[in-house]
Design an enzyme around this catalytic site. Structure first.
Site, PDB file in Angstrom:
ATOM      1  N   ASP A  91       1.247  -3.180  -6.615  1.00 42.89           N
ATOM      2  CA  ASP A  91       1.044  -3.021  -5.177  1.00 42.89           C
ATOM      3  C   ASP A  91      -0.179  -3.843  -4.799  1.00 42.89           C
ATOM      4  OD1 ASP A  91       0.602  -2.212  -2.537  1.00 42.89           O
ATOM      5  OD2 ASP A  91       1.122  -0.120  -2.934  1.00 42.89           O
ATOM      6  N   ARG A 137      -1.301  -4.419  -1.656  1.00 44.41           N
ATOM      7  CA  ARG A 137      -1.779  -4.162  -0.301  1.00 44.41           C
ATOM      8  C   ARG A 137      -3.251  -3.771  -0.277  1.00 44.41           C
ATOM      9  NH1 ARG A 137       2.844  -0.081   1.580  1.00 44.41           N
ATOM     10  NH2 ARG A 137       2.507   0.562  -0.587  1.00 44.41           N
TER      11      ARG A 137
END
Length: 231
Positions: free
Chosen positions: A142, A144
């Protein structure tokens, strides 16, 4: 320890009517920003009384906020491979009722981009889960970063939130950047046979608070499990 990020400023704001395929409608006050650290064109949608520019009814209460990462396939085309579209719809409805903000963040594919996300879909079809597929392509599971989201909230004058999310990493990152997360408010669980492996990976590997067992059904119909939700 928290560290407030560099200040961003509101660039423009305007009212936009929103219409969903099921016929539901609302109006959003859409904000753009200058000074976001990642240089991306993220948006904040003020909903409910926040669309009208009204102050909160109870200034001491946390503001209901959703950080929603862009998903073209789910948000626009209604793909059942993920739960993004239903989560977006639910979030707009709930925040419109309670008043607050939805931050629409241009972080397709957990930050790897649209083409790479579709490459990851192909790897998932070959047997990898959604996190393994990202890693196989050379990315983090991930990627982000929610620094810009914290900047947006600070620019909007929001320092204390009720976070509409099943993802504990969003809360951790906001707290790190000086936003108080008073509580996390879970979304529904939108399960179909097309996204079951994806949701199980989010719960098992990503630590998302998803009760998959409560939502399981033996067909392709998307089901929302409402256990544990707050009004």
């Amino acid at each position: 320890m928290s560290e407030r990020p560099p200040a961003a400023t509101i660039r423009t704001q305007l009212l936009i009517p929103i219409h969903f395929p099921d016929g539901s409608t609302t109006t959003a006050r859409v904000f753009t920003f200058d000074g976001l650290v990642d240089g991306r064109e993220h948006l904040a949608l003020g909903l409910g009384d926040r669309a009208l520019g009204a102050p909160p009814a109870d200034p001491a209460a946390p503001t209901l906020v959703r950080l929603h990462s862009e998903c073209l396939t789910g948000d626009v085309f209604g793909s059942y491979r993920c739960d993004c579209g239903p989560q977006l719809h639910e979030s707009v409805q709930r925040i419109s009722a309670a008043s607050g903000f939805l931050l629409y963040l241009r972080q397709e594919g957990r930050g790897i981009g649209l083409y790479a996300k579709l490459d990851a879909y192909a790897l998932q079809d070959a047997g990898l889960d959604t996190y393994e597929a990202n890693v196989s392509l050379g990315y983090d599971p991930d990627e982000r970063d929610y620094t810009a989201a914290a900047q947006m909230l600070h620019a909007l004058g929001v320092s204390r939130v009720a976070l509409l999310s099943n993802n504990p990493d969003k809360a951790r990152q906001l707290r790190r950047h000086g936003v108080t997360v008073a509580r996390q408010v879970p979304t529904g669980v939108y399960l179909s046979t097309a996204n079951a492996r994806y949701l199980r990976a989010k719960a098992g590997r990503g630590g998302h608070t998803l009760d998959i067992t409560a939502a399981e059904r033996p067909d392709d119909e998307v089901v929302s499990a409402d256990e544990g939700r707050e009004a």
